[in-house]
Motif scaffolding. Structure first.
Motif, mmCIF file in Angstrom:
data_model
loop_
_atom_site.group_PDB
_atom_site.id
_atom_site.type_symbol
_atom_site.label_atom_id
_atom_site.label_comp_id
_atom_site.label_asym_id
_atom_site.label_seq_id
_atom_site.Cartn_x
_atom_site.Cartn_y
_atom_site.Cartn_z
ATOM 1 N N SER A 187 0.854 -1.192 0.000
ATOM 2 C CA SER A 187 0.000 0.000 0.000
ATOM 3 C C SER A 187 0.884 1.234 0.000
ATOM 4 N N THR A 188 0.443 2.234 -0.738
ATOM 5 C CA THR A 188 1.157 3.501 -0.826
ATOM 6 C C THR A 188 0.157 4.628 -0.600
ATOM 7 N N ILE A 189 0.492 5.532 0.310
ATOM 8 C CA ILE A 189 -0.377 6.667 0.631
ATOM 9 C C ILE A 189 0.431 7.948 0.488
ATOM 10 N N ILE A 190 -0.094 8.882 -0.274
ATOM 11 C CA ILE A 190 0.540 10.187 -0.474
ATOM 12 C C ILE A 190 -0.422 11.259 0.007
ATOM 13 N N MET A 191 0.004 12.058 0.986
ATOM 14 C CA MET A 191 -0.825 13.113 1.563
ATOM 15 C C MET A 191 -0.033 14.411 1.511
ATOM 16 N N LEU A 192 -0.415 15.300 0.628
ATOM 17 C CA LEU A 192 0.340 16.524 0.398
ATOM 18 C C LEU A 192 -0.583 17.735 0.364
ATOM 19 N N LYS A 193 -0.019 18.880 0.721
ATOM 20 C CA LYS A 193 -0.738 20.146 0.613
ATOM 21 C C LYS A 193 0.228 21.203 0.081
ATOM 22 N N PRO A 194 -0.265 22.164 -0.701
ATOM 23 C CA PRO A 194 0.622 23.202 -1.241
ATOM 24 C C PRO A 194 1.088 24.153 -0.148
ATOM 25 N N ILE A 195 2.256 24.701 -0.340
ATOM 26 C CA ILE A 195 2.801 25.636 0.645
ATOM 27 C C ILE A 195 2.037 26.950 0.638
ATOM 28 N N ASP A 196 1.581 27.381 -0.531
ATOM 29 C CA ASP A 196 0.927 28.686 -0.644
ATOM 30 C C ASP A 196 -0.515 28.679 -0.151
ATOM 31 N N ASP A 197 -1.144 27.522 -0.068
ATOM 32 C CA ASP A 197 -2.551 27.444 0.346
ATOM 33 C C ASP A 197 -2.741 26.235 1.254
ATOM 34 N N PRO A 198 -2.584 26.384 2.565
ATOM 35 C CA PRO A 198 -2.729 25.245 3.481
ATOM 36 C C PRO A 198 -4.170 24.795 3.679
ATOM 37 N N GLU B 148 -7.354 -10.315 -8.743
ATOM 38 C CA GLU B 148 -7.103 -9.151 -7.907
ATOM 39 C C GLU B 148 -6.545 -8.025 -8.764
ATOM 40 N N LYS B 149 -7.068 -6.838 -8.564
ATOM 41 C CA LYS B 149 -6.599 -5.687 -9.315
ATOM 42 C C LYS B 149 -6.048 -4.630 -8.366
ATOM 43 N N ILE B 150 -5.243 -3.773 -8.900
ATOM 44 C CA ILE B 150 -4.664 -2.691 -8.117
ATOM 45 C C ILE B 150 -5.717 -1.598 -7.928
ATOM 46 N N ALA B 151 -5.947 -1.230 -6.680
ATOM 47 C CA ALA B 151 -6.954 -0.225 -6.348
ATOM 48 C C ALA B 151 -6.289 1.146 -6.222
ATOM 49 N N GLY B 152 -6.895 2.134 -6.842
ATOM 50 C CA GLY B 152 -6.387 3.492 -6.771
ATOM 51 C C GLY B 152 -7.475 4.476 -6.390
ATOM 52 N N ASN B 153 -7.183 5.335 -5.402
ATOM 53 C CA ASN B 153 -8.135 6.337 -4.931
ATOM 54 C C ASN B 153 -7.422 7.674 -4.782
ATOM 55 N N VAL C 106 -2.672 3.870 -3.374
ATOM 56 C CA VAL C 106 -2.534 2.791 -4.343
ATOM 57 C C VAL C 106 -2.198 1.526 -3.566
ATOM 58 N N SER C 107 -2.950 0.465 -3.771
ATOM 59 C CA SER C 107 -2.725 -0.786 -3.059
ATOM 60 C C SER C 107 -3.042 -1.950 -3.987
ATOM 61 N N GLY C 108 -2.404 -3.072 -3.699
ATOM 62 C CA GLY C 108 -2.630 -4.251 -4.517
ATOM 63 C C GLY C 108 -1.749 -5.403 -4.074
ATOM 64 N N PRO C 109 -1.857 -6.542 -4.739
ATOM 65 C CA PRO C 109 -1.064 -7.716 -4.384
ATOM 66 C C PRO C 109 0.376 -7.599 -4.863
ATOM 67 N N LEU C 110 1.306 -8.208 -4.109
ATOM 68 C CA LEU C 110 2.693 -8.224 -4.528
ATOM 69 C C LEU C 110 2.906 -9.140 -5.724
ATOM 70 N N ASP C 111 2.208 -10.275 -5.725
ATOM 71 C CA ASP C 111 2.249 -11.170 -6.875
ATOM 72 C C ASP C 111 0.955 -10.995 -7.658
ATOM 73 N N HIS C 112 1.064 -10.578 -8.890
ATOM 74 C CA HIS C 112 -0.116 -10.236 -9.692
ATOM 75 C C HIS C 112 -0.989 -11.464 -9.935
#
Length: 423
Positions: free
Chosen positions: A60-71, A89-94, A79-85
């Motif tokens: 699983s990978t989670i990216i949480m970012l905000k711009p410096i100019d507008d907090p 099972e499909k890779i889920a993206g949100n 993005v999450s999914g199985p290590l062995d394809h």
């Protein structure tokens, strides 16, 4: 010149690291949820039992970012999914784009959620007015692959919240008359006790859609001690009868301890460091005679514990009747911060061990080491000690335990303050 040679050494201090994830990300959307589902230690137990325990053979990978100019705005992508394809099972993206009116108050916001699942595009919004205690919220699926139930067309709700009482109701605008409301709750805090009841009808047959059916009702009582700040030890014990068919007993304890530290990279006045230890237990037992499959036991339990040694290292473990898991998380507080986690799950039935991996990138929460007087945890300061703390003039005055006990958190970063006074 005499001032240079007669300069007093700095007073001894202990380091107070920030928690890995405080306040929890789930707390940002708590105004969209029933207070009944967030209190009684449920949010803390959810974080303890689930965070950093990656699914076996998955990533699983989670990216949480905000711009410096507008907090006021930020984006969170997963993005999450199985290590062995595997074909099944499909890779889920949100992705979640969020705007909130007040940087320090997450209760009034609007966000857009996009996903490759059933709800392709969904909008959520909440407006809360602390002066009056009233709020309104809504969840509207704008684009969906299929719309089968009334919930697929949207949910709206009204709520009232104060330090002692929380009440609310949710409805589905396109539901038929027998499907109203979707849920309703009432929670009250009486001293250290919290009691609550929730009505949530089970849709399936018209016989279930009434207030007399006990299967539509849940009730709970909890006992809690602590301010809700990571700097204060806390204890929560709860008993719940869910859907009049399942009994749940749980407890959660947050412990703040102090240990000596010998780090050549630190200043000489640093004599210790604060650690956080969390322990939780949950027992679930069915109360009805409903027959379940062989894979679902009538009674189950799980116990978990975590230890955060500093701001960069955390170790967690949990155990249940079917499996045991161990997780290790390493965090770097750069801008943005990076957190890498690895978890190992031991299946008791198949006697196999599988691993999962996680990566988080974030700049939503900024934190650094705070400094406290050396008696912050181990001893109770006396009046003489408090007087010394006030007249210290060399460097930054450390935090005093008396301030925390008195509920004075204004001088601390929001990552170390309680989540709020709204029940």
């Amino acid at each position: 010149m005499g001032n240079w040679f007669d300069k007093e050494p700095p007073p001894p201090v202990v380091l107070v690291p920030p928690l890995f994830d405080f306040p929890p990300i789930a707390a940002r959307t708590r105004m969209l949820q029933s207070s009944y589902n967030m209190l009684f230690g449920k949010l803390a137990l959810k974080c303890l039992f689930e965070d950093y325990f990656e699914e076996a053979r998955h990533f699983s990978t989670i990216i949480m970012l905000k711009p410096i100019d507008d907090p006021h705005v930020d984006i969170m992508a997963t993005v999450s999914g199985p290590l062995d394809h595997k074909p099944e099972e499909k890779i889920a993206g949100n992705a979640l784009f969020r705007w909130q009116s007040d940087v320090d108050d997450p209760h009034t916001f609007m966000d857009l959620f996009v996903s490759n699942s059933d709800h392709v595009l969904q909008m959520r919004s909440c407006a809360y007015y602390p002066r009056y205690g009233f709020g309104a919220f809504g969840i509207l699926p704008l684009l969906s692959k299929k719309r089968v139930t009334a919930e697929d067309y949207g949910v709206m709700g009204l709520r009232y919240g104060s330090g002692k009482l929380s009440a609310g109701v949710t409805i589905m605008p396109y539901a038929i008359k027998d499907e109203l409301p979707k849920s309703a709750w009432l929670v009250s805090k009486l001293g250290r006790f919290t009691v609550g009841v929730q009505y949530e009808p089970q849709y399936g047959s018209k016989d279930d859609m009434n207030y007399k059916n006990l299967l539509n009702w849940s009730c709970a009582i909890g006992y809690g001690v602590g301010s809700g700040s990571p700097l204060s030890p806390s204890f929560n014990f709860g008993l719940e009868l869910a859907k009049s068919s399942q009994f749940i007993a749980s407890f959660y304890q947050h412990v703040v301890v102090q240990r000596r530290v010998k780090n050549p990279l630190e200043e000489n006045e640093v004599v210790g460091i604060t650690n956080y230890i969390d322990v939780g237990f949950e027992l679930q037992t069915r109360m009805d005679d409903t027959k379940t499959s062989n894979n679902i036991p009538d009674s189950t339990f799980q116990v978990a514990a975590s230890w955060q040694a500093n701001k960069n290292f955390m170790l967690k473990g949990k155990m249940g009747p079917l499996s045991s898991s161990l997780a290790l998380a390493l965090k770097s507080w750069w801008k943005p911060s990076f957190t890498f986690s690895i978890s190992a799950t031991r299946d008791r039935i198949s006697r196999t061990t599988a691993y999962g991996f996680g990566l988080r990138v974030e700049n939503l929460r900024e934190a650094s080491y705070e400094r406290a007087d050396p008696n912050f945890v181990m001893l109770t300061p006396n009046k003489e000690h408090l007087a010394e703390g006030i007249v210290w003039k060399i460097g930054k005055r450390p935090m005093l335990q008396s301030d925390v006990n008195a509920g004075n958190f204004e001088s601390l970063p929001k990552e170390l303050r309680p989540q709020g006074i709204i029940l």
